[in-house]
Write an enzyme that holds these catalytic residues in place. Structure first.
Site, PDB file in Angstrom:
ATOM      1  N   GLN A  38      36.944  45.242  34.050  1.00  0.00           N
ATOM      2  CA  GLN A  38      35.954  44.414  34.748  1.00  0.00           C
ATOM      3  C   GLN A  38      35.109  45.265  35.692  1.00  0.00           C
ATOM      4  O   GLN A  38      35.638  45.926  36.581  1.00  0.00           O
ATOM      5  CB  GLN A  38      36.690  43.333  35.546  1.00  0.00           C
ATOM      6  N   GLY A  39      33.799  45.257  35.514  1.00  0.00           N
ATOM      7  CA  GLY A  39      32.892  46.032  36.348  1.00  0.00           C
ATOM      8  C   GLY A  39      32.148  45.161  37.337  1.00  0.00           C
ATOM      9  O   GLY A  39      30.936  44.912  37.174  1.00  0.00           O
ATOM     10  N   SER A  52      33.262  44.884  41.368  1.00  0.00           N
ATOM     11  CA  SER A  52      33.276  45.420  42.728  1.00  0.00           C
ATOM     12  C   SER A  52      32.643  46.808  42.810  1.00  0.00           C
ATOM     13  O   SER A  52      32.738  47.613  41.883  1.00  0.00           O
ATOM     14  CB  SER A  52      34.708  45.502  43.257  1.00  0.00           C
ATOM     15  N   GLU A 110      39.975  33.270  34.633  1.00  0.00           N
ATOM     16  CA  GLU A 110      41.095  34.110  35.074  1.00  0.00           C
ATOM     17  C   GLU A 110      42.149  33.287  35.807  1.00  0.00           C
ATOM     18  O   GLU A 110      43.342  33.608  35.757  1.00  0.00           O
ATOM     19  CB  GLU A 110      40.568  35.215  35.996  1.00  0.00           C
ATOM     20  N   SER A 142      38.534  38.372  48.609  1.00  0.00           N
ATOM     21  CA  SER A 142      39.353  38.427  49.820  1.00  0.00           C
ATOM     22  C   SER A 142      39.622  37.034  50.370  1.00  0.00           C
ATOM     23  O   SER A 142      38.871  36.086  50.133  1.00  0.00           O
ATOM     24  CB  SER A 142      38.664  39.277  50.895  1.00  0.00           C
TER      25      SER A 142
END
Length: 376
Positions: A122-123, A125, A243, A358
């Site tokens: 997964q690209g 962050s 997800e 977060s």
């Protein structure tokens, strides 16, 4: 077939096909462990049709209802089967392409995803755009029949094993006064090319399952943009929603096993004789029961911001168990293997409240979508 009969089918298949080599390996904070054996087991699962249980029949899946998906993930976790190496592909990329991909993209990628023939990362962050994903700076420009991508991604799980990466990149500036998410595109990028460099990130645990990924004029075909160019934000958010589906129930079965194992350690060290520690172990069990009940309710009723609530609950629970484990180990002489396991658990759990969005961001989502509080 009833759900209980289906549970027996899953349990019997796992008992017949799961060997000792990959059993108990992998999982949160241990993604590099026994990777080859876990990959082989994932392909065995795929051959039996278990990896695409939730996919529609028209796309090679079983079209299983939510109740059977929950049953499978529960039994998978209870069996001690290894952490999945294909979860990014089959759980995130596959459903994204089924719902948002073109027929050409589906024909090209879904069969390999279903067979675990290609692995994905997964690209999202970046060093300056983690929780603030809309602030990313990776850019892509269309040059004839190719997208040319330049930028950096970080905390990319298993990028060193991946064949492909789904990359969120800026392909157009946001409109004046518009949201920064406008102008982002969702691209499918091959990892094994000269323009892609993967560098491991060493963690507190000593492992390096996360990576930095550098794109230096990396290329992908013009047709490998999912959704319309510049409209990739909605596709990216859909991927995150996939997800956080039925697999979270299986994750919690794993948590239950962790707690049971810690109770065994507490008996060895004498921690169960301490009323305060015994109370904390009991509280951890109660909290886990509440977490499971809330997760099942959220999956069936589609409660607002439920993925954010579940993320807050399970990350704090796991961090709390890691902290409790340190006190259990300190209560008396401990086996070195127990010390190694629970120190790793404690160290990796410090990151639980950061990755995957977060906890501060999750609280902001709840404040906005559930409580209706004004944004700062």
């Amino acid at each position: 077939m009833s759900d209980e009969a289906f549970r027996i089918e899953v349990r019997e298949w796992l008992a017949a096909n799961l060997t000792d080599e990959p059993r108990g390996t992998g999982g949160i904070g241990r993604e590099n462990e026994a990777f080859g054996q876990r990959l082989a087991f994932a392909r065995k699962l795929a051959a039996a049709g278990w990896t695409t249980l939730a996919w529609p029949v028209t796309h090679g899946g079983r079209g299983a209802p939510l109740s059977r998906q929950v049953v499978f993930h529960e039994e998978y976790a209870r069996s001690g089967a290894p952490g999945r190496v294909d979860h990014i592909g089959t759980t995130m990329v596959g459903p994204t392409l089924i719902d948002h991909g073109t027929p050409e993209q589906q024909r090209r990628f879904l069969p390999a995803l279903a067979a675990v023939g290609e692995l994905w990362c997964q690209g999202y962050s970046e060093p300056g755009a983690g929780s603030d994903l809309a602030g990313l700076t990776t850019r892509a420009r269309l040059d004839g029949d190719r997208w040319i991508i330049t930028g950096q991604k970080v905390w990319t799980s298993l990028a060193h094993h991946a064949d492909w990466c789904f990359v969120l990149a800026r392909t157009a500036p946001p409109p004046p006064g518009g949201h920064r998410s406008a102008g982002l595109s969702y691209l499918l990028v091959p990892m094994r090319q000269p323009g892609v460099t993967v560098r491991p990130i060493r963690q507190l645990t000593g492992d390096s399952e996360f990576n930095e990924v550098f794109f230096d004029d990396a290329e992908t075909e013009a047709g490998l943009v999912v959704g319309e160019p510049g409209q990739g934000w909605a596709v990216a958010m859909a991927t995150l929603a996939y997800e956080r589906g039925a697999a979270t129930v299986g994750q919690q079965v794993g948590f239950q096993r962790d707690l049971a194992d810690l109770v065994v350690v507490a008996r060895r060290t004498g921690a169960v004789d301490d009323p305060a520690l015994r109370d904390r172990l009991t509280r951890a069990s109660i909290d886990l029961t509440v977490l499971r009940a809330h997760t099942l309710r959220a999956l069936t009723e589609e409660l607002p911001a439920s993925p954010s609530v579940i993320k807050l609950l399970w990350t704090r629970w796991r961090q709390g168990l890691g902290e409790l484990a340190m006190d259990v180990l300190a209560a008396g002489p401990a086996d070195p293997a127990d010390v190694e396991r629970w120190q790793r658990y404690f160290l990796f759990s410090r990151a639980d409240t950061i990755y995957g969005g977060s906890n501060e961001i999750q609280r902001g989502i709840i404040a906005d979508r559930v409580l209706g509080l004004p944004r700062r």
